[in-house]
Design a protein around this motif. Structure first.
Motif, PDB file in Angstrom:
ATOM      1  N   ALA A 121       0.842  -1.209   0.000  1.00  0.00           N
ATOM      2  CA  ALA A 121       0.000   0.000   0.000  1.00  0.00           C
ATOM      3  C   ALA A 121       0.874   1.255   0.000  1.00  0.00           C
ATOM      4  O   ALA A 121       0.580   2.221  -0.719  1.00  0.00           O
ATOM      5  CB  ALA A 121      -0.935  -0.009   1.208  1.00  0.00           C
ATOM      6  N   GLU A 122       1.942   1.246   0.780  1.00  0.00           N
ATOM      7  CA  GLU A 122       2.860   2.402   0.796  1.00  0.00           C
ATOM      8  C   GLU A 122       3.553   2.567  -0.545  1.00  0.00           C
ATOM      9  O   GLU A 122       3.755   3.690  -1.018  1.00  0.00           O
ATOM     10  CB  GLU A 122       3.877   2.277   1.925  1.00  0.00           C
ATOM     11  N   ALA A 123       3.927   1.466  -1.183  1.00  0.00           N
ATOM     12  CA  ALA A 123       4.564   1.548  -2.503  1.00  0.00           C
ATOM     13  C   ALA A 123       3.586   2.129  -3.525  1.00  0.00           C
ATOM     14  O   ALA A 123       3.970   2.954  -4.369  1.00  0.00           O
ATOM     15  CB  ALA A 123       5.045   0.165  -2.941  1.00  0.00           C
ATOM     16  N   ARG A 124       2.328   1.735  -3.442  1.00  0.00           N
ATOM     17  CA  ARG A 124       1.325   2.280  -4.357  1.00  0.00           C
ATOM     18  C   ARG A 124       1.089   3.763  -4.090  1.00  0.00           C
ATOM     19  O   ARG A 124       0.859   4.542  -5.023  1.00  0.00           O
ATOM     20  CB  ARG A 124       0.021   1.507  -4.218  1.00  0.00           C
ATOM     21  N   THR A 125       1.132   4.150  -2.819  1.00  0.00           N
ATOM     22  CA  THR A 125       0.975   5.565  -2.468  1.00  0.00           C
ATOM     23  C   THR A 125       2.092   6.395  -3.090  1.00  0.00           C
ATOM     24  O   THR A 125       1.856   7.479  -3.635  1.00  0.00           O
ATOM     25  CB  THR A 125       0.967   5.735  -0.932  1.00  0.00           C
ATOM     26  N   ALA A 127       3.854   5.559  -5.746  1.00  0.00           N
ATOM     27  CA  ALA A 127       3.652   5.558  -7.197  1.00  0.00           C
ATOM     28  C   ALA A 127       2.576   6.572  -7.591  1.00  0.00           C
ATOM     29  O   ALA A 127       2.715   7.278  -8.595  1.00  0.00           O
ATOM     30  CB  ALA A 127       3.292   4.159  -7.687  1.00  0.00           C
ATOM     31  N   SER A 128       1.514   6.669  -6.787  1.00  0.00           N
ATOM     32  CA  SER A 128       0.468   7.654  -7.067  1.00  0.00           C
ATOM     33  C   SER A 128       1.021   9.067  -6.925  1.00  0.00           C
ATOM     34  O   SER A 128       0.711   9.952  -7.734  1.00  0.00           O
ATOM     35  CB  SER A 128      -0.721   7.460  -6.118  1.00  0.00           C
ATOM     36  N   ALA A 129       1.846   9.291  -5.914  1.00  0.00           N
ATOM     37  CA  ALA A 129       2.465  10.607  -5.737  1.00  0.00           C
ATOM     38  C   ALA A 129       3.408  10.908  -6.896  1.00  0.00           C
ATOM     39  O   ALA A 129       3.494  12.051  -7.368  1.00  0.00           O
ATOM     40  CB  ALA A 129       3.215  10.669  -4.415  1.00  0.00           C
ATOM     41  N   ARG A 130       4.085   9.898  -7.368  1.00  0.00           N
ATOM     42  CA  ARG A 130       5.033  10.068  -8.479  1.00  0.00           C
ATOM     43  C   ARG A 130       4.309  10.482  -9.756  1.00  0.00           C
ATOM     44  O   ARG A 130       4.872  11.174 -10.606  1.00  0.00           O
ATOM     45  CB  ARG A 130       5.801   8.756  -8.688  1.00  0.00           C
ATOM     46  N   ALA A 131       3.047  10.118  -9.893  1.00  0.00           N
ATOM     47  CA  ALA A 131       2.277  10.489 -11.074  1.00  0.00           C
ATOM     48  C   ALA A 131       2.094  12.005 -11.167  1.00  0.00           C
ATOM     49  O   ALA A 131       1.968  12.544 -12.266  1.00  0.00           O
ATOM     50  CB  ALA A 131       0.912   9.801 -11.068  1.00  0.00           C
ATOM     51  N   THR A 132       2.099  12.689 -10.040  1.00  0.00           N
ATOM     52  CA  THR A 132       1.883  14.144 -10.039  1.00  0.00           C
ATOM     53  C   THR A 132       3.140  14.914  -9.643  1.00  0.00           C
ATOM     54  O   THR A 132       3.109  16.134  -9.598  1.00  0.00           O
ATOM     55  CB  THR A 132       0.739  14.514  -9.069  1.00  0.00           C
ATOM     56  N   HIS A 133       4.222  14.220  -9.335  1.00  0.00           N
ATOM     57  CA  HIS A 133       5.484  14.858  -8.954  1.00  0.00           C
ATOM     58  C   HIS A 133       6.600  14.337  -9.850  1.00  0.00           C
ATOM     59  O   HIS A 133       6.514  13.233 -10.381  1.00  0.00           O
ATOM     60  CB  HIS A 133       5.855  14.543  -7.498  1.00  0.00           C
ATOM     61  N   GLY A 134       7.662  15.091  -9.943  1.00  0.00           N
ATOM     62  CA  GLY A 134       8.846  14.620 -10.644  1.00  0.00           C
ATOM     63  C   GLY A 134       9.518  13.517  -9.850  1.00  0.00           C
ATOM     64  O   GLY A 134       9.205  13.289  -8.668  1.00  0.00           O
ATOM     65  N   ALA A 135      10.455  12.830 -10.478  1.00  0.00           N
ATOM     66  CA  ALA A 135      11.133  11.698  -9.841  1.00  0.00           C
ATOM     67  C   ALA A 135      11.808  12.094  -8.534  1.00  0.00           C
ATOM     68  O   ALA A 135      11.857  11.307  -7.588  1.00  0.00           O
ATOM     69  CB  ALA A 135      12.160  11.094 -10.792  1.00  0.00           C
ATOM     70  N   SER A 136      12.300  13.315  -8.437  1.00  0.00           N
ATOM     71  CA  SER A 136      12.994  13.734  -7.216  1.00  0.00           C
ATOM     72  C   SER A 136      12.124  14.626  -6.335  1.00  0.00           C
ATOM     73  O   SER A 136      12.600  15.146  -5.328  1.00  0.00           O
ATOM     74  CB  SER A 136      14.294  14.462  -7.576  1.00  0.00           C
ATOM     75  N   ASP A 137      10.855  14.797  -6.705  1.00  0.00           N
ATOM     76  CA  ASP A 137       9.975  15.700  -5.957  1.00  0.00           C
ATOM     77  C   ASP A 137       8.925  14.995  -5.098  1.00  0.00           C
ATOM     78  O   ASP A 137       8.067  15.653  -4.529  1.00  0.00           O
ATOM     79  CB  ASP A 137       9.250  16.641  -6.935  1.00  0.00           C
ATOM     80  N   VAL A 138       8.970  13.687  -5.035  1.00  0.00           N
ATOM     81  CA  VAL A 138       8.003  12.962  -4.206  1.00  0.00           C
ATOM     82  C   VAL A 138       8.282  13.338  -2.753  1.00  0.00           C
ATOM     83  O   VAL A 138       9.447  13.346  -2.324  1.00  0.00           O
ATOM     84  CB  VAL A 138       8.128  11.431  -4.417  1.00  0.00           C
TER      85      VAL A 138
END
Length: 174
Positions: A121-125, A127-138
């Protein structure tokens, strides 16, 4: 008198053979149980290792600047997003899901399954954050929650496998 002695001797011999057979059967049963437990421990260890490998590959891919991830609202959980990967990322998702299912299949303790589910669940969270942030901005808090969930899974899996607790400070990628 000779007949009585012969009867007693035969009876004692028969009891000794029965006792020896019973003790032998018990010893074989104990060996079988120990071997069976060892085999299942080895199966669990290999399965958990495969899960952690798939988990790390999923996270590594998700952190790539070229990873294309989108999200959609979860159909049954309000306020929860579901990440979706493109063709390049789909194998990582599929491998993680397959490894998670295998780990759930062989896990002996519900606490291990709960820790496994929390980690995914944390990994999916993330990944969801990564969809709206850059690779280094999560957000760093998301990664802190991820590594805490990983430590919890590792600690629980070690308990289930009969391994000693991890030393303080062992924390994975954190």
């Amino acid at each position: 008198m000779d007949l009585l002695n012969s009867g007693i001797t035969a009876l004692v011999t028969l009891l000794a053979v029965m006792l020896g057979g019973w003790l032998s059967t018990r010893a074989q049963d104990r060996l079988w149980r120990r071997d069976h437990a060892r085999q299942w421990r080895d199966i669990r260890l290999a399965t958990y290792r495969d899960f952690l490998t798939a988990f790390r590959e999923y996270i590594a891919f998700m952190r790539e600047p070229t990873a294309s991830i989108t999200t959609a609202p979860h159909p049954r959980k309000a306020g929860v997003s579901m990440p979706f990967f493109d063709e390049a990322g789909r194998p990582y998702v599929e491998r993680l899901e397959a490894a998670k299912t295998a780990a759930r299949l062989v896990s002996e303790w519900p606490q291990t399954v709960n820790a496994l589910d929390a980690l995914v669940a944390e990994a999916r969270t993330i990944a969801s954050a990564r969809a709206t942030h850059g690779a280094s901005d999560v957000p760093a808090e998301a990664f802190e929650a991820l590594w805490a969930a990983e430590r919890q899974f590792l600690a629980q899996a070690r308990r289930e496998l009969g391994l000693p607790a991890m030393a303080k400070g062992e924390s994975g990628w954190a």
